[in-house]
Write an enzyme that holds these catalytic residues in place. Structure first.
Site, PDB file in Angstrom:
ATOM      1  CG  ASP A  21      -2.109   0.905   1.083  1.00 23.91           C
ATOM      2  OD1 ASP A  21      -2.357   1.386  -0.048  1.00 23.91           O
ATOM      3  OD2 ASP A  21      -2.782   1.167   2.095  1.00 23.91           O
ATOM      4  CD1 TRP A  26       7.399   6.464  -2.908  1.00 23.38           C
ATOM      5  CD2 TRP A  26       6.885   7.011  -5.018  1.00 23.38           C
ATOM      6  NE1 TRP A  26       8.572   6.558  -3.615  1.00 23.38           N
ATOM      7  CE2 TRP A  26       8.282   6.891  -4.908  1.00 23.38           C
ATOM      8  CE3 TRP A  26       6.329   7.350  -6.260  1.00 23.38           C
ATOM      9  CZ2 TRP A  26       9.131   7.087  -6.002  1.00 23.38           C
ATOM     10  CZ3 TRP A  26       7.181   7.554  -7.337  1.00 23.38           C
ATOM     11  CH2 TRP A  26       8.561   7.418  -7.208  1.00 23.38           C
ATOM     12  CB  SER A  66      -8.570  -5.636  -3.025  1.00 24.71           C
ATOM     13  OG  SER A  66      -9.254  -4.426  -3.272  1.00 24.71           O
ATOM     14  CG  ASN A  69      -7.861  -2.334  -5.198  1.00 27.81           C
ATOM     15  OD1 ASN A  69      -6.962  -3.144  -4.998  1.00 27.81           O
ATOM     16  ND2 ASN A  69      -8.058  -1.322  -4.350  1.00 27.81           N
ATOM     17  CD1 TRP A  70     -13.192  -5.510  -8.961  1.00 32.23           C
ATOM     18  CD2 TRP A  70     -12.507  -4.714 -10.935  1.00 32.23           C
ATOM     19  NE1 TRP A  70     -12.540  -6.528  -9.617  1.00 32.23           N
ATOM     20  CE2 TRP A  70     -12.119  -6.076 -10.833  1.00 32.23           C
ATOM     21  CE3 TRP A  70     -12.186  -4.001 -12.101  1.00 32.23           C
ATOM     22  CZ2 TRP A  70     -11.426  -6.727 -11.851  1.00 32.23           C
ATOM     23  CZ3 TRP A  70     -11.494  -4.666 -13.105  1.00 32.23           C
ATOM     24  CH2 TRP A  70     -11.124  -6.005 -12.973  1.00 32.23           C
ATOM     25  NE  ARG A  72      -7.576   1.784  -5.535  1.00 35.01           N
ATOM     26  CZ  ARG A  72      -6.375   1.854  -5.001  1.00 35.01           C
ATOM     27  NH1 ARG A  72      -5.359   2.200  -5.765  1.00 35.01           N
ATOM     28  NH2 ARG A  72      -6.178   1.593  -3.736  1.00 35.01           N
ATOM     29  NE  ARG A 189      -2.952  -1.336   4.422  1.00 29.13           N
ATOM     30  CZ  ARG A 189      -4.173  -1.482   3.934  1.00 29.13           C
ATOM     31  NH1 ARG A 189      -4.950  -2.420   4.417  1.00 29.13           N
ATOM     32  NH2 ARG A 189      -4.621  -0.692   2.979  1.00 29.13           N
TER      33      ARG A 189
HETATM   34  C1  IPE Z   1      -5.376  -2.883  -0.235  1.00 27.42           C
HETATM   35  O1  IPE Z   1      -5.048  -1.549  -0.443  1.00 27.42           O
HETATM   36  C2  IPE Z   1      -5.378  -3.613  -1.548  1.00 27.42           C
HETATM   37  C3  IPE Z   1      -4.071  -3.822  -2.150  1.00 27.42           C
HETATM   38  C4  IPE Z   1      -2.900  -3.484  -1.655  1.00 27.42           C
HETATM   39  C5  IPE Z   1      -4.098  -4.484  -3.426  1.00 27.42           C
HETATM   40  P1  IPE Z   1      -6.173  -0.434  -0.612  1.00 27.42           P
HETATM   41  O2  IPE Z   1      -5.439   0.851  -0.752  1.00 27.42           O
HETATM   42  O3  IPE Z   1      -7.090  -0.809  -1.704  1.00 27.42           O
HETATM   43  O4  IPE Z   1      -6.950  -0.541   0.762  1.00 27.42           O
HETATM   44  P2  IPE Z   1      -7.921   0.490   1.491  1.00 27.42           P
HETATM   45  O5  IPE Z   1      -8.923   0.923   0.476  1.00 27.42           O
HETATM   46  O6  IPE Z   1      -7.065   1.634   1.949  1.00 27.42           O
HETATM   47  O7  IPE Z   1      -8.484  -0.279   2.634  1.00 27.42           O
HETATM   48  C1  IPE Z   2      -1.448   0.209  -3.421  1.00 27.91           C
HETATM   49  O1  IPE Z   2      -1.286   1.578  -3.445  1.00 27.91           O
HETATM   50  C2  IPE Z   2      -1.699  -0.370  -4.795  1.00 27.91           C
HETATM   51  C3  IPE Z   2      -3.039  -0.938  -4.995  1.00 27.91           C
HETATM   52  C4  IPE Z   2      -3.994  -0.963  -4.109  1.00 27.91           C
HETATM   53  C5  IPE Z   2      -3.312  -1.506  -6.288  1.00 27.91           C
HETATM   54  P1  IPE Z   2      -2.513   2.568  -3.450  1.00 27.91           P
HETATM   55  O2  IPE Z   2      -2.893   2.852  -4.862  1.00 27.91           O
HETATM   56  O3  IPE Z   2      -3.604   2.072  -2.598  1.00 27.91           O
HETATM   57  O4  IPE Z   2      -1.853   3.857  -2.805  1.00 27.91           O
HETATM   58  P2  IPE Z   2      -2.513   4.862  -1.778  1.00 27.91           P
HETATM   59  O5  IPE Z   2      -3.085   4.066  -0.656  1.00 27.91           O
HETATM   60  O6  IPE Z   2      -3.563   5.621  -2.546  1.00 27.91           O
HETATM   61  O7  IPE Z   2      -1.362   5.745  -1.351  1.00 27.91           O
HETATM   62 MG    MG Z   3      -4.126   2.293  -0.655  1.00 29.71          MG
END
Ligand code: IPE
Ligand code: IPE
Ligand code: MG
Length: 241
Positions: A21, A26, A66, A69-70, A72, A189
């Protein structure tokens, strides 16, 4: 086997899982688009999977996408899938030559057909490798995994091949996607968030949890070695004394 030196003489973890995460943060800190963070995140995957092999970790399970993540923006999902294609295409030869077995957990068969084909090809090409094992969680959700296991068992009961009284923790574990992997020892994590976000909920029952502030694109060999060292100082009691 992980070297005891890496954990200060304590029993090293066989199975490490990482919730990768912080890619977006970053990038934001550098006034870059989120995709730039994801690109650096892929570099971290290369680095860390090599480091895990060097440290003797038998199984490294990485949460890459995850089932939530859909939610997004479409463009970000497309970018992530593009990076996944790129990763599979560019890493496969190394995984094969290093003897790594690739496994994928989650509902990955519902990804784009070309990706599904690539993943099937990659799994097949590495299936006979001796290991270590790299597990990538793609379109993965632990609750869905647990529900699917319950459904499998229910179907066996309906067919008459399973007595409900025979359903215990071991039998349930057998019905999960991770059934053939060693128990999860350590769950890391990154990025300072302290939640599991639907990752390996069943498997984490007795895993050591480690929440570290490092953003995933900054995670390197030293960060992993530090985590193993800290793991070595934990006292795992499993309910005993
Ligand atoms: C968890 O990260 C999923 C992955 C690292 C693939 P997220 O960034 O999606 O989690 P939440 O939304 O902060 O809980
Ligand atoms: C983890 O980084 C990658 C995935 C969940 C695919 P994030 O995209 O969640 O990064 P933050 O949490 O927005 O910084
Ligand atoms: Mg994240």
């Amino acid at each position: 086997m992980a070297t005891k030196a890496a954990t200060g003489g304590a029993t090293p973890p066989r199975h490490v899982a990482i919730i990768m995460d912080g890619n977006g943060r970053w990038a934001k800190a550098r006034f870059l688009p989120r995709i730039a963070g994801h690109k650096q995140g892929v570099e971290a995957v290369r680095r860390v999977s090599r480091a895990a092999r060097a440290l003797g970790i038998e199984v490294l399970t990485l949460y890459a996408f995850s089932s939530e993540n859909w939610r997004r923006p479409e463009e970000e999902v497309r970018d992530l899938m593009g990076l996944l294609r790129h990763f599979l295409a560019s890493e496969l030869d190394e995984l094969v030559s290093e003897g790594v077995r690739l496994r994928v957990i989650g509902d990955w068969r519902r990804l784009a057909p070309d990706l599904v084909a690539m993943i099937e090809g990659a799994i097949a090409r590495t299936a006979a490798n001796p290991g270590p094992t790299l597990v990538i969680a793609l379109n993965y959700g632990a609750q869905a995994e647990i529900v699917a296991a319950a459904r499998t068992l229910a179907e066996q009961v309906r067919d008459g091949s399973l007595d409900p009284a025979a359903i215990d923790e071991a039998r349930f574990t057998e019905a999960l996607e991770t059934h053939d992997l060693p128990p999860l020892d350590l769950m890391i994590r990154t990025s300072g968030e302290q939640r599991l976000s639907n990752f390996l909920l069943w498997q984490a029952a007795y895993a050591e949890l480690m929440f570290i502030d490092t953003l995933w694109p900054d995670f390197d060999e030293k960060t992993l070695a530090g985590a193993l060292e800290q793991f070595g100082r934990r006292e795992r009691r499993f309910g005993g004394l």
